[in-house]
Design an enzyme around this catalytic site. Structure first.
Site, PDB file in Angstrom:
ATOM      1  N   ARG A 107      87.225  65.201  53.778  1.00  0.00           N
ATOM      2  CA  ARG A 107      87.631  63.868  53.620  1.00  0.00           C
ATOM      3  C   ARG A 107      88.736  63.407  54.844  1.00  0.00           C
ATOM      4  O   ARG A 107      89.466  64.441  55.436  1.00  0.00           O
ATOM      5  CB  ARG A 107      88.589  64.041  52.577  1.00  0.00           C
ATOM      6  CG  ARG A 107      88.197  63.811  50.889  1.00  0.00           C
ATOM      7  CD  ARG A 107      89.350  63.810  50.311  1.00  0.00           C
ATOM      8  NE  ARG A 107      88.785  64.229  48.808  1.00  0.00           N
ATOM      9  CZ  ARG A 107      89.468  64.437  47.913  1.00  0.00           C
ATOM     10  NH1 ARG A 107      90.705  64.774  48.046  1.00  0.00           N
ATOM     11  NH2 ARG A 107      88.961  64.783  46.766  1.00  0.00           N
ATOM     12  N   ASP A 142      31.512  44.970  26.125  1.00  0.00           N
ATOM     13  CA  ASP A 142      32.585  43.941  25.979  1.00  0.00           C
ATOM     14  C   ASP A 142      33.055  43.889  24.466  1.00  0.00           C
ATOM     15  O   ASP A 142      33.940  43.116  23.916  1.00  0.00           O
ATOM     16  CB  ASP A 142      32.363  42.582  26.374  1.00  0.00           C
ATOM     17  CG  ASP A 142      31.220  42.111  25.996  1.00  0.00           C
ATOM     18  OD1 ASP A 142      30.588  42.738  25.061  1.00  0.00           O
ATOM     19  OD2 ASP A 142      31.007  40.756  26.477  1.00  0.00           O
ATOM     20  N   ASN A 183      68.278  63.550  50.911  1.00  0.00           N
ATOM     21  CA  ASN A 183      67.146  64.553  50.987  1.00  0.00           C
ATOM     22  C   ASN A 183      66.069  64.179  51.947  1.00  0.00           C
ATOM     23  O   ASN A 183      65.248  64.979  52.233  1.00  0.00           O
ATOM     24  CB  ASN A 183      66.359  64.545  49.540  1.00  0.00           C
ATOM     25  CG  ASN A 183      65.835  63.266  49.196  1.00  0.00           C
ATOM     26  OD1 ASN A 183      66.480  62.234  49.654  1.00  0.00           O
ATOM     27  ND2 ASN A 183      64.755  63.146  48.398  1.00  0.00           N
ATOM     28  N   ASN A 236      35.789  37.954  25.528  1.00  0.00           N
ATOM     29  CA  ASN A 236      35.099  36.873  26.473  1.00  0.00           C
ATOM     30  C   ASN A 236      36.222  36.091  27.264  1.00  0.00           C
ATOM     31  O   ASN A 236      35.752  35.853  28.537  1.00  0.00           O
ATOM     32  CB  ASN A 236      34.270  35.879  25.795  1.00  0.00           C
ATOM     33  CG  ASN A 236      33.199  36.145  25.061  1.00  0.00           C
ATOM     34  OD1 ASN A 236      32.209  36.899  25.768  1.00  0.00           O
ATOM     35  ND2 ASN A 236      33.103  35.900  23.587  1.00  0.00           N
ATOM     36  N   TYR A 282      71.898  59.901  42.650  1.00  0.00           N
ATOM     37  CA  TYR A 282      70.505  60.186  43.074  1.00  0.00           C
ATOM     38  C   TYR A 282      70.422  61.656  43.125  1.00  0.00           C
ATOM     39  O   TYR A 282      71.033  62.185  44.095  1.00  0.00           O
ATOM     40  CB  TYR A 282      70.041  59.306  44.133  1.00  0.00           C
ATOM     41  CG  TYR A 282      68.763  59.874  44.593  1.00  0.00           C
ATOM     42  CD1 TYR A 282      67.641  59.389  43.712  1.00  0.00           C
ATOM     43  CD2 TYR A 282      68.454  60.455  45.904  1.00  0.00           C
ATOM     44  CE1 TYR A 282      66.300  60.139  44.399  1.00  0.00           C
ATOM     45  CE2 TYR A 282      67.368  60.847  46.453  1.00  0.00           C
ATOM     46  CZ  TYR A 282      66.118  60.930  45.501  1.00  0.00           C
ATOM     47  OH  TYR A 282      64.885  61.192  45.933  1.00  0.00           O
ATOM     48  N   ASN A 313      24.444  38.738  13.772  1.00  0.00           N
ATOM     49  CA  ASN A 313      24.099  39.757  14.668  1.00  0.00           C
ATOM     50  C   ASN A 313      25.182  40.055  15.378  1.00  0.00           C
ATOM     51  O   ASN A 313      25.770  39.606  16.161  1.00  0.00           O
ATOM     52  CB  ASN A 313      23.129  39.199  15.632  1.00  0.00           C
ATOM     53  CG  ASN A 313      22.590  40.517  16.327  1.00  0.00           C
ATOM     54  OD1 ASN A 313      22.842  41.640  16.079  1.00  0.00           O
ATOM     55  ND2 ASN A 313      22.177  40.197  17.479  1.00  0.00           N
ATOM     56  N   LYS A 350      34.034  41.866  33.900  1.00  0.00           N
ATOM     57  CA  LYS A 350      34.591  41.889  32.455  1.00  0.00           C
ATOM     58  C   LYS A 350      34.785  43.247  31.999  1.00  0.00           C
ATOM     59  O   LYS A 350      36.050  43.403  31.606  1.00  0.00           O
ATOM     60  CB  LYS A 350      34.039  40.785  31.618  1.00  0.00           C
ATOM     61  CG  LYS A 350      34.453  40.971  30.152  1.00  0.00           C
ATOM     62  CD  LYS A 350      33.991  39.832  29.175  1.00  0.00           C
ATOM     63  CE  LYS A 350      32.500  40.052  29.000  1.00  0.00           C
ATOM     64  NZ  LYS A 350      32.220  39.031  27.973  1.00  0.00           N
ATOM     65  N   ARG A 410      34.471  33.559  32.024  1.00  0.00           N
ATOM     66  CA  ARG A 410      35.607  33.116  31.194  1.00  0.00           C
ATOM     67  C   ARG A 410      36.942  34.012  31.498  1.00  0.00           C
ATOM     68  O   ARG A 410      38.086  33.552  30.967  1.00  0.00           O
ATOM     69  CB  ARG A 410      35.482  32.644  29.963  1.00  0.00           C
ATOM     70  CG  ARG A 410      34.507  31.697  29.334  1.00  0.00           C
ATOM     71  CD  ARG A 410      33.928  31.505  27.996  1.00  0.00           C
ATOM     72  NE  ARG A 410      32.924  32.538  27.892  1.00  0.00           N
ATOM     73  CZ  ARG A 410      32.422  32.873  26.622  1.00  0.00           C
ATOM     74  NH1 ARG A 410      32.838  32.166  25.570  1.00  0.00           N
ATOM     75  NH2 ARG A 410      31.477  33.502  26.635  1.00  0.00           N
ATOM     76  N   ARG A 426      61.761  60.706  37.411  1.00  0.00           N
ATOM     77  CA  ARG A 426      60.810  60.449  38.379  1.00  0.00           C
ATOM     78  C   ARG A 426      59.969  61.832  38.531  1.00  0.00           C
ATOM     79  O   ARG A 426      60.393  62.687  37.858  1.00  0.00           O
ATOM     80  CB  ARG A 426      60.960  59.793  39.715  1.00  0.00           C
ATOM     81  CG  ARG A 426      61.538  58.367  39.704  1.00  0.00           C
ATOM     82  CD  ARG A 426      62.039  57.881  41.114  1.00  0.00           C
ATOM     83  NE  ARG A 426      60.827  58.327  42.047  1.00  0.00           N
ATOM     84  CZ  ARG A 426      61.325  58.351  43.522  1.00  0.00           C
ATOM     85  NH1 ARG A 426      62.458  58.223  43.828  1.00  0.00           N
ATOM     86  NH2 ARG A 426      60.203  58.661  44.170  1.00  0.00           N
TER      87      ARG A 426
HETATM   88  C1  UD1 Z   1      24.061  38.006  21.869  1.00  0.00           C
HETATM   89  C2  UD1 Z   1      23.180  38.241  20.811  1.00  0.00           C
HETATM   90  C3  UD1 Z   1      23.704  37.492  19.457  1.00  0.00           C
HETATM   91  C4  UD1 Z   1      24.845  38.230  19.049  1.00  0.00           C
HETATM   92  C5  UD1 Z   1      25.855  38.153  20.061  1.00  0.00           C
HETATM   93  C6  UD1 Z   1      26.914  38.982  19.695  1.00  0.00           C
HETATM   94  C7  UD1 Z   1      20.978  38.100  22.302  1.00  0.00           C
HETATM   95  C8  UD1 Z   1      19.980  37.370  22.454  1.00  0.00           C
HETATM   96  N1  UD1 Z   1      21.985  37.564  21.250  1.00  0.00           N
HETATM   97  O1  UD1 Z   1      24.552  36.925  22.337  1.00  0.00           O
HETATM   98  O2  UD1 Z   1      22.561  37.327  18.570  1.00  0.00           O
HETATM   99  O3  UD1 Z   1      25.190  37.382  17.862  1.00  0.00           O
HETATM  100  O4  UD1 Z   1      25.328  38.775  21.106  1.00  0.00           O
HETATM  101  O5  UD1 Z   1      28.102  39.047  20.366  1.00  0.00           O
HETATM  102  O6  UD1 Z   1      20.915  39.167  22.152  1.00  0.00           O
HETATM  103  N2  UD1 Z   1      24.147  41.276  28.954  1.00  0.00           N
HETATM  104  C9  UD1 Z   1      23.497  41.967  30.031  1.00  0.00           C
HETATM  105  N3  UD1 Z   1      22.572  41.329  30.978  1.00  0.00           N
HETATM  106  C10 UD1 Z   1      22.245  40.083  30.450  1.00  0.00           C
HETATM  107  C11 UD1 Z   1      22.601  39.367  29.459  1.00  0.00           C
HETATM  108  C12 UD1 Z   1      23.707  40.070  28.733  1.00  0.00           C
HETATM  109  O7  UD1 Z   1      23.921  43.130  30.408  1.00  0.00           O
HETATM  110  O8  UD1 Z   1      21.447  39.515  31.147  1.00  0.00           O
HETATM  111  C13 UD1 Z   1      25.070  41.938  28.307  1.00  0.00           C
HETATM  112  C14 UD1 Z   1      26.623  41.163  28.507  1.00  0.00           C
HETATM  113  O9  UD1 Z   1      27.219  41.783  29.496  1.00  0.00           O
HETATM  114  C15 UD1 Z   1      27.264  41.699  27.239  1.00  0.00           C
HETATM  115  C16 UD1 Z   1      26.046  41.600  26.117  1.00  0.00           C
HETATM  116  O10 UD1 Z   1      24.809  41.760  27.030  1.00  0.00           O
HETATM  117  O11 UD1 Z   1      28.115  42.842  27.289  1.00  0.00           O
HETATM  118  C17 UD1 Z   1      25.919  40.351  25.463  1.00  0.00           C
HETATM  119  O12 UD1 Z   1      25.456  39.296  26.238  1.00  0.00           O
HETATM  120  P1  UD1 Z   1      25.998  37.676  25.830  1.00  0.00           P
HETATM  121  O13 UD1 Z   1      25.509  36.949  26.658  1.00  0.00           O
HETATM  122  O14 UD1 Z   1      27.603  37.575  25.597  1.00  0.00           O
HETATM  123  O15 UD1 Z   1      25.097  37.530  24.295  1.00  0.00           O
HETATM  124  P2  UD1 Z   1      25.284  36.211  23.405  1.00  0.00           P
HETATM  125  O16 UD1 Z   1      24.650  34.901  24.190  1.00  0.00           O
HETATM  126  O17 UD1 Z   1      26.786  36.144  23.148  1.00  0.00           O
END
Ligand code: UD1
Ligand code: CA
Length: 460
Positions: A439, A102, A385, A226, A365, A168, A22, A15, A332
C-alpha cells in the site's frame, strides 16, 4: 421389413418472415425439426428421411452428424410430390409414417397407435381430428357407413363439404408397396395445381380398401406452426407440459406458467423453483435445491441443499452441496464450487475452483483460480488473470484471508493461512501464515482547505 419415417419439410414458411427456413425456427431452444426427429426416434424408426427444399443447405448444416437423412425437393409442387422425392427409400415391405416438419409435438404413443392400425385389410391409416373451427384444413369425407371416402382440400371443397369438422392432420401411415403405387397415380388437377398427397385416400378406396383412422389425445399434438404467433402459442403449451411433468415429479413451482425448460432438467426431491427460472441445456438439481426468481441455469449441476438467490446466472458450472449463490452472481464455465461455498452479489467466477466453505461474498472477479477450503475473499477482490495475450493461474491455499479491494496479479500463489492486507496489489507469491500487504503510506495534510466555488458560478 422396417419402419421408415418421411418428414415433409421443404416448405418456405413465408409467414415467418424470416431468413431461416421454417423447420429451423426454434421451439424450446431447438429447431422445430429436431422435435419431430426426436419423436420419430422415440418410436424406433429404422430410417428417418426428411424432404427439404427451401434453405436446404441450412437445414443440412444444422443437422449434420445426426441420424437423419435428407432428400431434396427443388420445387414445392405439393405434399404428394414431396413424398415422391423420398420414393427411392421406400421398400415394398416397409411401413411408412409421414410427418410434417412444422408439427412438432405429436406424442410418440399417438404415432405408435397410428402405425398399429396398418394391416393388409387397412393398408392406409390417417390421424384425424375433430375441430370446432376446421378452417384451412383438408376435410375427411365419410359415407353413410362412416367409411372414409376421400380427403378434400378446403380450396376444392363445396360449401357443404366445408361444414365437415373432421379434418386431416396430415399425418398418415401406409404400407410401402401400395403407397408407391398410389404416388405414381397423382395428378395436379385441382384448385392449387399441386400434387396432393391426400389424393391417395381416394385411390385406396377405389382399390377396395377400408381406411383406418385414429385421433390424438390432445389438440396440441397436431398443431402446426405457420407464423410467430403460433410458434409462441406452442412454446407456452410445451412449457406448460414441462411444468406439469416437473410437478408430477414433486417439484414445487411457484408459478407453473413462468418457467422455461429448454433442454433436459433432472431433479431430486423437494426442489423449489420460483418464478421466471430458465433451465437451458442439461441441468441437474439435487434434493432440496431452491432457485429464486429470474435465475438462468445453463448446462450445470447443483447439488443437494444449495440455494441460488434471485437473478443469478450459472453457465457450465458445478455447485456442490449446501452452497449459497447470489443474488446477482455469475458463475461462468469451469466454475466448481465445493460444498458449503458462498458466492455473493456481483461476483463473477470463471474456470475457478472454490474450496469447501470458502466465501467470495461481494463484488469480485475470480478467474483462472484454484482456491482451497475456508478461504475468505474480501469485497472487490480481483484476480488479474489476463496479460493481454495469455491467461494465468492464481492459487490460493486453505484458510487464506484476502482483505477487500485486493488485486492478485497472476501467475501468483498465496500460501496456506496467509493474510493479505486490504487494498493490496499482489504481484509476487505471498508466503503461508504471514501478513502480506502493499500500500502507499497514508498521509494527512494539515492546513489543507477544500476549494470553494467561484462567485460567478454560484449565480448560475
Ligand atoms: C396439408 C394437407 C391438408 C391438411 C393440412 C394439415 C395436402 C394436400 N393437404 O395442407 O389436408 O389438413 O396439411 O396441416 O396434403 N411440403 C413440402 N413440399 C411441398 C409442399 C408442402 O415439403 O411441395 C411440406 C411443408 O413444408 C409442410 C407440409 O408439407 O411441412 C404441409 O404443407 P402445407 O402446404 O402446409 O399443407 P396444407 O396446404 O396446409
Ligand atoms: Ca399448401
Amino acid at each position: 421389413m422396417g419402419l421408415k419415417v418421411i418428414v415433409l419439410a421443404a416448405g418456405k414458411g413465408t409467414r415467418m418472415r424470416s431468413k431461416r427456413p421454417k423447420v429451423l425456427q426454434s421451439l424450446a431452444g431447438r429447431p422445430l425439426l429436431s422435435h419431430v426427429v426426436e419423436r420419430a426416434q422415440a418410436i424406433e424408426a429404422d430410417d428417418i428421411v426428411t424432404v427439404i427444399g427451401h434453405g436446404a443447405d441450412q437445414v443440412r448444416t444444422a443437422f449434420s452428424g445426426q441420424a437423419v437423412s435428407f432428400c431434396e425437393q427443388t420445387q414445392q409442387l405439393g405434399t404428394g410430390h414431396a413424398v415422391q422425392q423420398a420414393m427411392s427409400v421406400i421398400d415394398d415391405e416397409d411401413t411408412i409414417l409421414i410427418l410434417y416438419g412444422d408439427v412438432p409435438l405429436t406424442a410418440p404413443e399417438t404415432l405408435k397407435d397410428l402405425i398399429s392400425l396398418v394391416s393388409d385389410q387397412h393398408p392406409l391409416a390417417l390421424l384425424t381430428m375433430t375441430l370446432s373451427d376446421p378452417d384451412g384444413y383438408g376435410r375427411i369425407l365419410r359415407d353413410a357407413h362412416h367409411q372414409v371416402q376421400a380427403i378434400v382440400e378446403q380450396k376444392d371443397a363445396t360449401p357443404e363439404q366445408r361444414q365437415c369438422k373432421e379434418v386431416n392432420t396430415g399425418m398418415m401411415a401406409a404400407q410401402g408397396r401400395l403407397l408407391k403405387s398410389w404416388l405414381t397415380r397423382l395428378s395436379s388437377d385441382n384448385a392449387q395445381g399441386e400434387y396432393y398427397l391426400t389424393d391417395i385416400i381416394g385411390f385406396a378406396v377405389a382399390d377396395g380398401y377400408e381406411i383406418a383412422t385414429t385421433e390424438p389425445q390432445s389438440l396440441t399434438e397436431v398443431l402446426g406452426i405457420n407464423n410467430k404467433a403460433q410458434l409462441q402459442t406452442l412454446e407456452r403449451l410445451y412449457q406448460r407440459e414441462q411444468a406439469e411433468k416437473l410437478m408430477a415429479a414433486g417439484v414445487t413451482l411457484i408459478d407453473a406458467d413462468r418457467i422455461d425448460v429448454r433442454g433436459t432438467l433432472s431433479v431430486g426431491q423437494d426442489v423449489t423453483l420460483d418464478a421466471n427460472v430458465q433451465c437451458i441445456g442439461s441441468v441437474t438439481l439435487g434434493d432440496e435445491v431452491t432457485v429464486e426468481s429470474h435465475c438462468v441455469l445453463k448446462d450445470c449441476t447443483i447439488e443437494a441443499g444449495s440455494h441460488i438467490a434471485a437473478f443469478s446466472h450459472i453457465d457450465g458450472a458445478s455447485v456442490g452441496s449446501h452452497c449459497q449463490v447470489g443474488p446477482y452472481a455469475r458463475l461462468r464455465p469451469g466454475t466448481q464450487l465445493a460444498a458449503n461455498a458462498r458466492i455473493g452479489n456481483f461476483v463473477e467466477t470463471k474456470n475457478a475452483q472454490i474450496g469447501e466453505g470458502s466465501k467470495v461474498n461481494h463484488l469480485s472477479y475470480i478467474g483462472d483460480a484454484q482456491m482451497g477450503a475456508e478461504v475468505n475473499i474480501g469485497a472487490g477482490t480481483i484476480t488479474c488473470n489476463y496479460d493481454g495475450a495469455n491467461k494465468h493461474l492464481t492459487q490460493i491455499g486453505d484458510q487464506v484471508f484476502v482483505g477487500s479491494a485486493t488485486q492478485l496479479v497472476a501467475p501468483v500463489c498465496v500460501g496456506e493461512g496467509a493474510t493479505i492486507g486490504a487494498g493490496s496489489t499482489i504481484t509476487k507469491d505471498a508466503p503461508a501464515h504471514t501478513l502480506t500487504l502493499s500500500r502507499g503510506k497514508q498521509i494527512s495534510l494539515k492546513g489543507w482547505a477544500r476549494p470553494v466555488k467561484k462567485a460567478s458560478e454560484t449565480k448560475k
